[in-house]
Design an enzyme around this catalytic site. Structure first.
Site, PDB file in Angstrom:
ATOM      1  N   ASP A 181      10.705  14.587  20.550  1.00 15.31           N
ATOM      2  CA  ASP A 181      11.656  15.830  20.968  1.00 15.31           C
ATOM      3  C   ASP A 181      12.671  15.233  21.860  1.00 15.31           C
ATOM      4  OD1 ASP A 181      12.499  18.655  21.107  1.00 15.31           O
ATOM      5  OD2 ASP A 181      12.167  18.144  23.200  1.00 15.31           O
ATOM      6  N   GLU A 269      13.663  14.747  16.195  1.00 14.14           N
ATOM      7  CA  GLU A 269      14.613  15.338  16.158  1.00 14.14           C
ATOM      8  C   GLU A 269      16.108  15.035  15.992  1.00 14.14           C
ATOM      9  OE1 GLU A 269      15.623  19.235  18.990  1.00 14.14           O
ATOM     10  OE2 GLU A 269      14.844  17.519  19.948  1.00 14.14           O
ATOM     11  N   CYS A 322       5.039  28.155  17.452  1.00 10.21           N
ATOM     12  CA  CYS A 322       3.527  27.940  18.369  1.00 10.21           C
ATOM     13  C   CYS A 322       2.945  26.864  17.626  1.00 10.21           C
ATOM     14  CB  CYS A 322       2.913  29.020  18.542  1.00 10.21           C
ATOM     15  SG  CYS A 322       1.489  28.766  19.272  1.00 10.21           S
ATOM     16  N   CYS A 325      -0.819  28.262  16.477  1.00 11.71           N
ATOM     17  CA  CYS A 325      -0.910  29.119  15.370  1.00 11.71           C
ATOM     18  C   CYS A 325       0.110  28.989  14.192  1.00 11.71           C
ATOM     19  CB  CYS A 325      -1.119  30.566  15.967  1.00 11.71           C
ATOM     20  SG  CYS A 325       0.491  31.289  16.628  1.00 11.71           S
ATOM     21  N   CYS A 341       2.464  32.238  23.778  1.00 13.91           N
ATOM     22  CA  CYS A 341       2.672  32.520  22.518  1.00 13.91           C
ATOM     23  C   CYS A 341       1.930  34.066  22.595  1.00 13.91           C
ATOM     24  CB  CYS A 341       1.851  31.773  21.476  1.00 13.91           C
ATOM     25  SG  CYS A 341       1.880  32.420  19.962  1.00 13.91           S
ATOM     26  N   CYS A 344      -1.255  34.298  19.649  1.00 16.90           N
ATOM     27  CA  CYS A 344      -2.453  33.635  20.021  1.00 16.90           C
ATOM     28  C   CYS A 344      -2.820  33.076  21.513  1.00 16.90           C
ATOM     29  CB  CYS A 344      -2.747  32.423  19.319  1.00 16.90           C
ATOM     30  SG  CYS A 344      -1.451  31.171  19.806  1.00 16.90           S
ATOM     31  N   ASP A 351       8.606  21.497  25.752  1.00 13.58           N
ATOM     32  CA  ASP A 351       9.105  20.123  25.056  1.00 13.58           C
ATOM     33  C   ASP A 351       7.791  19.558  24.391  1.00 13.58           C
ATOM     34  OD1 ASP A 351      11.797  20.334  26.226  1.00 13.58           O
ATOM     35  OD2 ASP A 351      11.205  19.251  27.987  1.00 13.58           O
TER      36      ASP A 351
END
Length: 363
Positions: A181, A269, A322, A325, A341, A344, A351
């Site tokens: 990332d 990315e 997330c 999940c 989240c 969950c 990051d």
């Protein structure tokens, strides 16, 4: 496989003068060819008689005798470069070719090896029409030399990039996978398939040297145009920028090579830097971080060493999903660096979560 090797040249004053003249001749030919190609297009649009054929570099020599002093292959390559630029324009992959500027364009020329016209002997490289030039061959190579590109920096340093046709390298496969990332707070956040994350600090090279650059810019602005002092001030400013560029290249090359050495599959990315730079608050930081160059280096090094590079879609919501999940949450502002989240209750570093989501694309 074609591979390039770049070295520092140390020409004598006479050789340096010849190299500068050749670079100037190549730029002159490119601009004259482009000027005539534009004139031919305008004549064709107006319907003024039969369409003329585009001229060649040799056709200009009777009109401009100084062109005979330059390497003819360098002039021929200028025409090939212009032909390539027009081909990209007509294919819709590039803009209309622009005239080359002595101040803004890259100062370089390319010549080809024909029966040993480019070769290396006793710590020197032989070039057409100039002979043997001293250079620093800091790493050897094996293979057949195809061509050489001589370039000059704004500080007056000369370099040569030798294109070599060599056998495919035997690469050793790696076992790891990594998701990368990219960002401004940290240059890169990487997570491998062992779920070990690493944050690479953003070197912020331009920011660190900004005071010195501004001082050199102010000194240049105070000098009289055409004076010796202005040329000295211009050289000082060019050296400041050159040092920053060299530091940036060193950082990017070392990091990209390390990633390629350690990982077989790399997911990175992809960001639209041009669009992001419309935000003037972060434009300078985005220009300094050089994401595009980093991805470019990862791409060609992956090809060299048999790695798989996966470029994530720019619209892939790696930050919003997330990683525990898989539920996509609400869009988060840039200043939100940690979040929980709502589905969950997993707690995430923004990051690291994004790098894990990118890693999942490797499967």
């Amino acid at each position: 496989m074609l591979k390039g090797y770049k070295y520092r040249l140390h020409p004598t004053p006479a050789q340096a003068e010849f190299l500068i003249k050749t670079i100037g001749c190549v730029r002159f030919i490119y601009n004259k060819l482009l000027e005539d190609r534009i004139a031919i297009r305008e004549e064709a649009k107006a319907g003024n008689g039969a369409r003329r054929k585009p001229p060649t570099p040799a056709s200009y020599k009777p009109l401009f005798p100084f062109l005979a002093e330059a390497d003819s292959l360098a002039l021929a390559n200028a025409k090939l470069n212009l032909d390539t630029a027009f081909a990209k324009f007509f294919a819709g992959t590039g803009g209309f070719p622009a005239f080359k500027s002595r101040r803004r364009s890259r100062a370089s020329y390319t010549t080809n090896n024909q029966h040993g016209t480019i070769r290396i002997e006793n710590g020197k490289v032989k070039l057409p029409k100039i002979g043997f030039v001293k250079f620093e061959q800091h790493r050897p190579f094996e293979g057949i030399i195809k061509s050489a590109t001589v370039s000059m920096t704004r500080t007056g340093k000369f370099f040569i990039s030798i294109l070599v046709n060599q056998d495919e390298e035997k690469w050793i496969p790696a076992k790891n996978k990594v998701g990368i990332d990219l960002g401004l707070e940290h240059f890169a956040v990487m997570t491998n398939d062992a779920m070990v994350s690493e944050k690479i600090d953003n070197p912020r090279l331009l920011r660190k040297s900004e005071a010195k650059v501004k001082k050199a810019q102010r000194a240049l602005s105070r000098k009289m145009a055409g004076s010796r002092n202005r040329e000295k001030a211009r050289l000082i400013l060019a050296k400041r920028h050159e040092k920053i560029a060299n530091q940036r290249k060193d950082f990017l090359h070392k990091l990209s090579r390390r990633i390629v050495d350690e990982n077989q599959v790399i997911v990175v990315e992809t960001l639209k830097s041009k669009d992001m730079m419309q935000n003037h608050k972060v434009a300078k930081s985005i220009a300094d971080v050089s994401w595009y160059e980093f991805v470019r280096q990862l791409e060609y090094k992956s090809n060299f060493y048999g790695r798989t590079l996966i470029k994530a879609d720019p619209w892939f919501a790696s930050t919003q999903i997330c990683s525990s999940c898989g539920v996509k949450g609400e869009k988060k502002a840039m200043d939100v660096r940690e979040w929980t989240c709502t589905h969950c209750d997993a707690y995430h570093d923004r990051d690291i979560n994004a790098s894990i989501n990118l890693l999942m694309l490797a499967d």
